[in-house]
Design an enzyme around this catalytic site. Structure first.
Site, short mmCIF file in Angstrom:
data_model
loop_
_atom_site.label_atom_id
_atom_site.label_comp_id
_atom_site.label_asym_id
_atom_site.label_seq_id
_atom_site.Cartn_x
_atom_site.Cartn_y
_atom_site.Cartn_z
NE ARG A 153 -3.87 -2.29 0.58
CZ ARG A 153 -3.79 -3.56 0.17
NH1 ARG A 153 -2.81 -3.95 -0.62
NH2 ARG A 153 -4.71 -4.44 0.53
CB SER A 174 -8.62 -1.05 4.68
OG SER A 174 -9.13 -2.22 4.13
CD GLU A 183 -5.15 0.85 2.65
OE1 GLU A 183 -4.81 -0.16 3.28
OE2 GLU A 183 -5.99 0.83 1.73
P1 FAD Z 1 -8.60 9.47 -4.57
O1 FAD Z 1 -9.28 9.15 -3.29
O2 FAD Z 1 -9.24 10.43 -5.48
O3 FAD Z 1 -7.13 9.97 -4.25
C1 FAD Z 1 -6.33 9.26 -3.33
C2 FAD Z 1 -4.99 10.00 -3.20
O4 FAD Z 1 -4.28 9.94 -4.43
C3 FAD Z 1 -5.16 11.50 -2.90
O5 FAD Z 1 -4.09 11.89 -2.07
C4 FAD Z 1 -5.04 12.16 -4.27
O6 FAD Z 1 -4.52 13.47 -4.18
C5 FAD Z 1 -4.07 11.24 -4.97
N1 FAD Z 1 -4.32 11.10 -6.42
C6 FAD Z 1 -5.44 10.61 -7.01
N2 FAD Z 1 -5.28 10.57 -8.34
C7 FAD Z 1 -4.04 11.06 -8.60
C8 FAD Z 1 -3.29 11.28 -9.79
N3 FAD Z 1 -3.78 11.00 -11.00
N4 FAD Z 1 -2.06 11.81 -9.67
C9 FAD Z 1 -1.53 12.11 -8.46
N5 FAD Z 1 -2.19 11.93 -7.30
C10 FAD Z 1 -3.43 11.41 -7.38
N6 FAD Z 1 -7.83 -0.05 -1.92
C11 FAD Z 1 -7.07 -1.15 -2.13
O7 FAD Z 1 -5.84 -1.04 -2.30
N7 FAD Z 1 -7.63 -2.39 -2.17
C12 FAD Z 1 -8.95 -2.59 -2.00
O8 FAD Z 1 -9.41 -3.72 -2.06
C13 FAD Z 1 -9.78 -1.45 -1.75
N8 FAD Z 1 -11.09 -1.59 -1.52
C14 FAD Z 1 -11.86 -0.50 -1.25
C15 FAD Z 1 -13.23 -0.70 -0.99
C16 FAD Z 1 -14.06 0.42 -0.73
C17 FAD Z 1 -15.53 0.19 -0.45
C18 FAD Z 1 -13.50 1.72 -0.77
C19 FAD Z 1 -14.39 2.92 -0.56
C20 FAD Z 1 -12.15 1.90 -1.01
C21 FAD Z 1 -11.31 0.80 -1.24
N9 FAD Z 1 -9.93 0.94 -1.48
C22 FAD Z 1 -9.15 -0.16 -1.73
C23 FAD Z 1 -9.31 2.26 -1.45
C24 FAD Z 1 -9.40 3.01 -2.82
O9 FAD Z 1 -10.43 2.49 -3.60
C25 FAD Z 1 -8.10 2.95 -3.61
O10 FAD Z 1 -7.03 3.46 -2.86
C26 FAD Z 1 -8.18 3.72 -4.93
O11 FAD Z 1 -7.04 3.47 -5.72
C27 FAD Z 1 -8.34 5.23 -4.75
O12 FAD Z 1 -8.60 5.79 -6.02
P2 FAD Z 1 -9.28 7.20 -6.18
O13 FAD Z 1 -9.21 7.55 -7.63
O14 FAD Z 1 -10.61 7.21 -5.56
O15 FAD Z 1 -8.26 8.12 -5.34
P1 NAP Z 2 -10.16 -11.07 4.57
O1 NAP Z 2 -10.24 -11.99 3.40
O2 NAP Z 2 -11.19 -11.17 5.65
O3 NAP Z 2 -8.73 -11.15 5.21
C1 NAP Z 2 -8.35 -10.31 6.30
C2 NAP Z 2 -6.92 -9.85 6.10
O4 NAP Z 2 -6.07 -10.96 6.09
C3 NAP Z 2 -6.79 -9.17 4.76
O5 NAP Z 2 -6.62 -7.82 5.02
C4 NAP Z 2 -5.58 -9.82 4.09
O6 NAP Z 2 -4.46 -8.96 3.97
C5 NAP Z 2 -5.18 -10.92 5.02
N1 NAP Z 2 -5.20 -12.23 4.32
C6 NAP Z 2 -6.27 -13.00 4.04
N2 NAP Z 2 -5.87 -14.14 3.45
C7 NAP Z 2 -4.52 -14.09 3.36
C8 NAP Z 2 -3.53 -14.96 2.83
N3 NAP Z 2 -3.86 -16.15 2.31
N4 NAP Z 2 -2.25 -14.55 2.88
C9 NAP Z 2 -1.91 -13.37 3.39
N5 NAP Z 2 -2.80 -12.50 3.90
C10 NAP Z 2 -4.09 -12.86 3.89
O7 NAP Z 2 -10.12 -9.55 4.04
P2 NAP Z 2 -11.27 -8.63 3.49
O8 NAP Z 2 -11.43 -7.49 4.39
O9 NAP Z 2 -12.47 -9.43 3.08
O10 NAP Z 2 -10.57 -8.07 2.17
C11 NAP Z 2 -10.29 -8.92 1.11
C12 NAP Z 2 -9.18 -8.32 0.25
O11 NAP Z 2 -9.60 -7.05 -0.26
C13 NAP Z 2 -7.89 -8.06 1.04
O12 NAP Z 2 -6.79 -8.34 0.21
C14 NAP Z 2 -7.97 -6.60 1.37
O13 NAP Z 2 -6.69 -5.98 1.45
C15 NAP Z 2 -8.74 -6.03 0.19
N6 NAP Z 2 -9.50 -4.84 0.62
C16 NAP Z 2 -8.83 -3.69 0.75
C17 NAP Z 2 -9.50 -2.54 1.13
C18 NAP Z 2 -8.76 -1.24 1.20
O14 NAP Z 2 -9.39 -0.21 1.31
N7 NAP Z 2 -7.46 -1.24 1.15
C19 NAP Z 2 -10.85 -2.57 1.40
C20 NAP Z 2 -11.51 -3.80 1.29
C21 NAP Z 2 -10.83 -4.93 0.89
P3 NAP Z 2 -4.20 -7.89 2.80
O15 NAP Z 2 -5.09 -6.76 3.10
O16 NAP Z 2 -2.76 -7.58 2.97
O17 NAP Z 2 -4.52 -8.54 1.50
#
Ligand code: FAD
Ligand code: NAP
Length: 335
Positions: A161, A235, A331
């Site tokens: 991340r 998250s 995050e």
């Molecule tokens: P924004 O929120 O618009 O911006 C995020 C940051 O990046 C800000 O600081 C902004 O200034 C900067 N930024 C945006 N675009 C640019 C650009 N083109 N150039 C320079 N800076 C920029 N994330 C995960 O990694 N895994 C997941 O599974 C995941 N699941 C999610 C589920 C839900 C329900 C939600 C709401 C979010 C989730 N996220 C997840 C977080 C999010 O979706 C990601 O981080 C996504 O990439 C953000 O994109 P955005 O365009 O909305 O960014």
């Molecule tokens: P989950 O499957 O309930 O698992 C909980 C956590 O355990 C996850 O965060 C994941 O880490 C870790 N995990 C699960 N299985 C694993 C494996 N086999 N090896 C290593 N790590 C493992 O998680 P969840 O909340 O439903 O989310 C599912 C996936 O979507 C995850 O990868 C999560 O990161 C991603 N997600 C991200 C966001 C976001 O905003 N960043 C939001 C929703 C979901 P990791 O997170 O490192 O993968």
């Protein structure tokens, strides 16, 4: 070029924070962005889909909404397709573009909100796959010097991340487009979370990237709060990575603790579990809360403001630190 004034950002961030931008501009190309720069020289903030941001105050400068479009196959070799996408393209639309054409590698990343341009910012990841696994290159414009620079995968310094754009080069570049390197022959990742069980429930006999994308979509829809219904940014915290010695000590005291082994004697803890053990799951104070099904997700039930969500996150960090001796890192980007 159109610049609006005093625009509410509520529709532009998935937390639903009702803050205002003193000025608000959209751009669909690098040239349009340069034109805005020619006429404005105040502080600017770049926004994509607004799904990884917590606004705690108004934007007093100019908010620039990146809407650069386009998805294009630009090259291929024996094993790969190279696809270039504009930063303003919706991420899930890009994933489905690949799935529809059998370009493999992003199927586990289906239904992540936000835009292509932000995907390298925090090296988005889910279900065992990260953007770095398919990333090839990006082009970004330096906000002060106005030059366009290409970044290779190594230059982005991707981590969990993390990328150089969230650390050393924070706030210096705006990403214009990203080129991804997709596989002609898929490598399936089904070992993570509930994917296998979901595929079984779907009655899938033969794996395909479409089946995996569909399984991921189903799991996400059943587990995660829809920002259209309850404000959130996914998250709120990262899963902490700790030394394996510390993990062994914690395991003695908390036998149910969830940890995943990493290289270099490290263990990744499930932050959601730590938060749940501190009693926060389902907590609500006013309109700020911790989601009832996924404690890692902080939510806005309607009219919470950014300060209230931030305050809740600080209380959670404090309680996890005092129970487990582990400090959670946020995050979500805070403005
Ligand atoms: P924004 O929120 O618009 O911006 C995020 C940051 O990046 C800000 O600081 C902004 O200034 C900067 N930024 C945006 N675009 C640019 C650009 N083109 N150039 C320079 N800076 C920029 N994330 C995960 O990694 N895994 C997941 O599974 C995941 N699941 C999610 C589920 C839900 C329900 C939600 C709401 C979010 C989730 N996220 C997840 C977080 C999010 O979706 C990601 O981080 C996504 O990439 C953000 O994109 P955005 O365009 O909305 O960014
Ligand atoms: P989950 O499957 O309930 O698992 C909980 C956590 O355990 C996850 O965060 C994941 O880490 C870790 N995990 C699960 N299985 C694993 C494996 N086999 N090896 C290593 N790590 C493992 O998680 P969840 O909340 O439903 O989310 C599912 C996936 O979507 C995850 O990868 C999560 O990161 C991603 N997600 C991200 C966001 C976001 O905003 N960043 C939001 C929703 C979901 P990791 O997170 O490192 O993968």
């Amino acid at each position: 070029m159109r610049i609006d004034e005093n625009v509410s950002l509520k529709p532009y961030n998935t937390f639903g924070m009702d803050v205002f931008a003193r000025k608000f501009a959209r751009f669909s190309s690098a040239d349009e962005l340069l034109e805005i720069f020619e006429h404005q020289n105040e502080e600017c903030f770049f926004l994509g889909g607004g799904s990884n941001i917590l606004f705690t105050r108004n934007v007093n400068g100019i908010l620039m909404k990146n809407e650069i479009p386009g998805i294009e196959l630009i090259n291929s070799d024996a094993d790969h397709y190279y696809v270039k996408a504009g930063a303003g393209e919706n991420w899930h639309r890009f994933v489905m573009y690949c799935v529809d054409r059998d370009y493999a590698g992003v199927e586990n990343l289906a239904l992540i909100p936000g835009n292509v341009g932000a995907s390298p910012m925090q090296n988005i990841g889910a279900y065992g796959v990260e953007v770095k696994d398919v990333f090839y290159a990006l082009e970004a414009l330096h906000i002060k010097d106005k030059h366009i620079r290409s970044f290779t995968r190594d230059e982005c310094k991707f981590g969990y991340r993390e990328s150089i754009f969230k650390s050393e080069l924070k706030g210096e570049y705006v990403i214009l487009n990203v080129t991804f390197r997709l596989l002609k022959k898929p490598v399936y990742h089904t070992g993570y979370g509930a994917i296998k069980a979901e595929l079984e429930m779907m009655g899938v006999q033969e794996l395909s990237i479409r089946n995996i994308a569909n399984a991921v979509i189903k799991i996400r829809q059943s587990k995660l709060p829809d920002p259209e219904v309850i404000g959130n940014a996914g998250s709120f915290f990262k899963n902490p990575e700790i030394e394996s010695d510390l993990f062994k000590r914690l395991e003695k005291e908390f036998p149910d603790i969830i940890g995943y082994s990493l290289p270099a004697q490290k263990v990744k803890l499930a932050a959601g579990w730590l938060i749940e053990q501190c009693g926060w799951k389902g907590y609500r104070n006013g309109d700020a809360g911790c989601h009832a099904r996924q404690a890692l997700v902080l939510v806005n039930y309607g009219n919470a403001n950014g300060a209230e969500i931030l305050q809740l996150s600080e209380k959670i960090i404090d309680s996890v630190r005092s129970k487990f001796g582990v400090t959670l890192q946020r995050e979500v980007n805070v403005y």
